[in-house]
Design a protein around this motif. Structure first.
Motif, PDB file in Angstrom:
ATOM      1  N   ASP A   1      58.188  29.371  66.289  1.00 15.14           N
ATOM      2  CA  ASP A   1      59.093  29.764  67.365  1.00 15.14           C
ATOM      3  C   ASP A   1      58.588  30.995  68.089  1.00 15.14           C
ATOM      4  N   GLY A   2      57.299  31.131  68.159  1.00  9.28           N
ATOM      5  CA  GLY A   2      56.718  32.312  68.771  1.00  9.28           C
ATOM      6  C   GLY A   2      55.729  32.962  67.823  1.00  9.28           C
ATOM      7  N   PRO A   3      54.961  33.923  68.342  1.00 11.66           N
ATOM      8  CA  PRO A   3      53.925  34.560  67.517  1.00 11.66           C
ATOM      9  C   PRO A   3      54.497  35.584  66.537  1.00 11.66           C
ATOM     10  N   ASN A   4      55.197  35.098  65.508  1.00 11.28           N
ATOM     11  CA  ASN A   4      55.776  36.028  64.539  1.00 11.28           C
ATOM     12  C   ASN A   4      54.884  36.224  63.323  1.00 11.28           C
ATOM     13  N   VAL A   5      53.711  35.583  63.304  1.00 16.35           N
ATOM     14  CA  VAL A   5      52.737  35.779  62.232  1.00 16.35           C
ATOM     15  C   VAL A   5      51.429  36.250  62.850  1.00 16.35           C
ATOM     16  N   VAL A   6      50.935  37.381  62.373  1.00 18.13           N
ATOM     17  CA  VAL A   6      49.675  37.921  62.867  1.00 18.13           C
ATOM     18  C   VAL A   6      48.672  37.930  61.716  1.00 18.13           C
ATOM     19  N   GLN A   7      47.478  37.466  61.988  1.00 18.91           N
ATOM     20  CA  GLN A   7      46.421  37.431  60.985  1.00 18.91           C
ATOM     21  C   GLN A   7      45.249  38.261  61.470  1.00 18.91           C
ATOM     22  N   CYS A   8      44.807  39.203  60.637  1.00 17.17           N
ATOM     23  CA  CYS A   8      43.617  39.989  60.913  1.00 17.17           C
ATOM     24  C   CYS A   8      42.591  39.676  59.832  1.00 17.17           C
ATOM     25  N   SER A   9      41.438  39.181  60.228  1.00 18.80           N
ATOM     26  CA  SER A   9      40.403  38.765  59.274  1.00 18.80           C
ATOM     27  C   SER A   9      39.159  39.626  59.446  1.00 18.80           C
ATOM     28  N   LEU A  10      38.872  40.418  58.429  1.00 14.69           N
ATOM     29  CA  LEU A  10      37.679  41.252  58.404  1.00 14.69           C
ATOM     30  C   LEU A  10      36.608  40.525  57.601  1.00 14.69           C
ATOM     31  N   VAL A  11      35.445  40.316  58.202  1.00 13.42           N
ATOM     32  CA  VAL A  11      34.378  39.544  57.569  1.00 13.42           C
ATOM     33  C   VAL A  11      33.046  40.268  57.734  1.00 13.42           C
ATOM     34  N   ALA A  12      32.250  40.244  56.678  1.00 16.75           N
ATOM     35  CA  ALA A  12      30.903  40.808  56.742  1.00 16.75           C
ATOM     36  C   ALA A  12      30.054  40.148  55.664  1.00 16.75           C
ATOM     37  N   THR A  13      28.781  40.445  55.671  1.00 18.37           N
ATOM     38  CA  THR A  13      27.907  39.922  54.627  1.00 18.37           C
ATOM     39  C   THR A  13      28.393  40.379  53.258  1.00 18.37           C
ATOM     40  N   ALA A  14      28.842  41.634  53.173  1.00 17.44           N
ATOM     41  CA  ALA A  14      29.417  42.183  51.941  1.00 17.44           C
ATOM     42  C   ALA A  14      30.431  43.248  52.322  1.00 17.44           C
ATOM     43  N   LEU A  15      31.421  43.445  51.453  1.00 23.02           N
ATOM     44  CA  LEU A  15      32.444  44.464  51.677  1.00 23.02           C
ATOM     45  C   LEU A  15      32.620  45.267  50.385  1.00 23.02           C
ATOM     46  N   PRO A  16      31.645  46.081  50.039  1.00 29.53           N
ATOM     47  CA  PRO A  16      31.683  46.779  48.746  1.00 29.53           C
ATOM     48  C   PRO A  16      32.852  47.737  48.583  1.00 29.53           C
ATOM     49  N   ASP A  17      33.411  48.247  49.686  1.00 35.78           N
ATOM     50  CA  ASP A  17      34.522  49.188  49.574  1.00 35.78           C
ATOM     51  C   ASP A  17      35.863  48.507  49.336  1.00 35.78           C
ATOM     52  N   PHE A  18      35.871  47.177  49.274  1.00 35.37           N
ATOM     53  CA  PHE A  18      37.110  46.441  49.014  1.00 35.37           C
ATOM     54  C   PHE A  18      37.007  45.595  47.750  1.00 35.37           C
ATOM     55  N   GLU A  19      36.231  46.049  46.789  1.00 34.39           N
ATOM     56  CA  GLU A  19      36.007  45.272  45.576  1.00 34.39           C
ATOM     57  C   GLU A  19      37.312  44.904  44.871  1.00 34.39           C
ATOM     58  N   ASP A  20      38.288  45.799  44.887  1.00 34.44           N
ATOM     59  CA  ASP A  20      39.544  45.531  44.184  1.00 34.44           C
ATOM     60  C   ASP A  20      40.299  44.349  44.786  1.00 34.44           C
ATOM     61  N   ALA A  21      40.038  44.047  46.040  1.00 32.78           N
ATOM     62  CA  ALA A  21      40.748  42.951  46.703  1.00 32.78           C
ATOM     63  C   ALA A  21      39.961  41.648  46.683  1.00 32.78           C
ATOM     64  N   LEU A  22      38.711  41.706  46.218  1.00 29.03           N
ATOM     65  CA  LEU A  22      37.855  40.521  46.235  1.00 29.03           C
ATOM     66  C   LEU A  22      37.763  39.884  44.853  1.00 29.03           C
TER      67      LEU A  22
END
Length: 222
Positions: free
Chosen positions: A137-158
């Motif tokens: 019913d409208g854009p009430n969901v927003v998705q932000c996707s961060l992508v790279a070859t590696a994301l070492p600073d986000f290890e806890d989330a991977l």
């Protein structure tokens, strides 16, 4: 895709105490966090301020040092990197046995990338960010996707290991966690972590090796 599948997932640390208080205060003031913040929710915090449109999120990311791209090599790279992660989830890609299989998969992913053309994209060094909005019913969901070859600073989330389905191993790991951070007007925040698991490669260089994504569902307008 917040409802991907009930697979075994890795746990992620939840912000508590003073860190949560400081984070919420920064959001209330509209202050952007650095792109290399310790948690995906902090790094992708502009997504939490996009109730009235993704333009607000774009402005927040630009304040962090991101650059909007709409064409050219950087835009193509952002689309291809995102598609390399997205396709694995959509097709439940099994683990790759050799480099030829990886190359065939990447070729297919880059075809999918053409369907993403027109999506809002930003780049920051070797990192890529796509922002989209949707909702029945409208854009009430927003998705932000961060992508790279590696994301070492986000290890806890991977995820540390690939998804396993019965005796089979997938080519990717998948983790989904709800965030304790939920500013006013936000119904749910889900953090998705995806890591691709490739065999040893000599001639092939994937662009999308890891991704952290924020799915923000806003409350319906009264």
């Amino acid at each position: 895709m917040p409802g991907h599948a009930p697979y075994r997932v890795a746990s992620a640390a939840v912000l508590r105490g003073r860190r949560v208080t400081a984070f919420c205060a920064a959001l209330a003031l509209g202050l952007p966090f650095a792109a290399n913040a310790a948690s995906p929710v902090e790094a992708l915090s502009p997504c939490l301020m996009a109730r009235d449109g993704i333009e607000t999120a774009v402005t927040g990311f630009e304040a962090q040092g991101w650059t909007v791209v709409t064409e050219g090599e950087d835009y193509d790279r952002a689309l291809n990197a995102t598609a390399e992660v997205t396709l694995a989830l959509n097709m439940f890609a099994s683990e790759f046995s050799d480099e030829a299989e990886v190359q065939a998969y990447l070729d297919e992913a880059h075809v999918l990338a053409e369907r993403l053309r027109g999506t809002t994209a930003l780049v920051n060094g070797d990192r890529n960010l796509l922002i989209s909005a949707s909702g029945p019913d409208g854009p009430n969901v927003v998705q932000c996707s961060l992508v790279a070859t590696a994301l070492p600073d986000f290890e806890d989330a991977l995820p540390a290991e690939p998804v396993e389905v019965g005796p089979s191993r997938m080519a990717y790991g998948f983790a989904r966690n709800k965030s304790a951070i939920r500013p006013a007007g936000v119904a749910e925040v889900a953090v998705i972590g995806v890591r691709m698991f490739y065999p040893t490669l000599t001639d092939t260089t994937p662009l999308g090796g890891a991704s952290v994504q924020l799915f923000v569902r806003y409350e319906e307008a009264p």
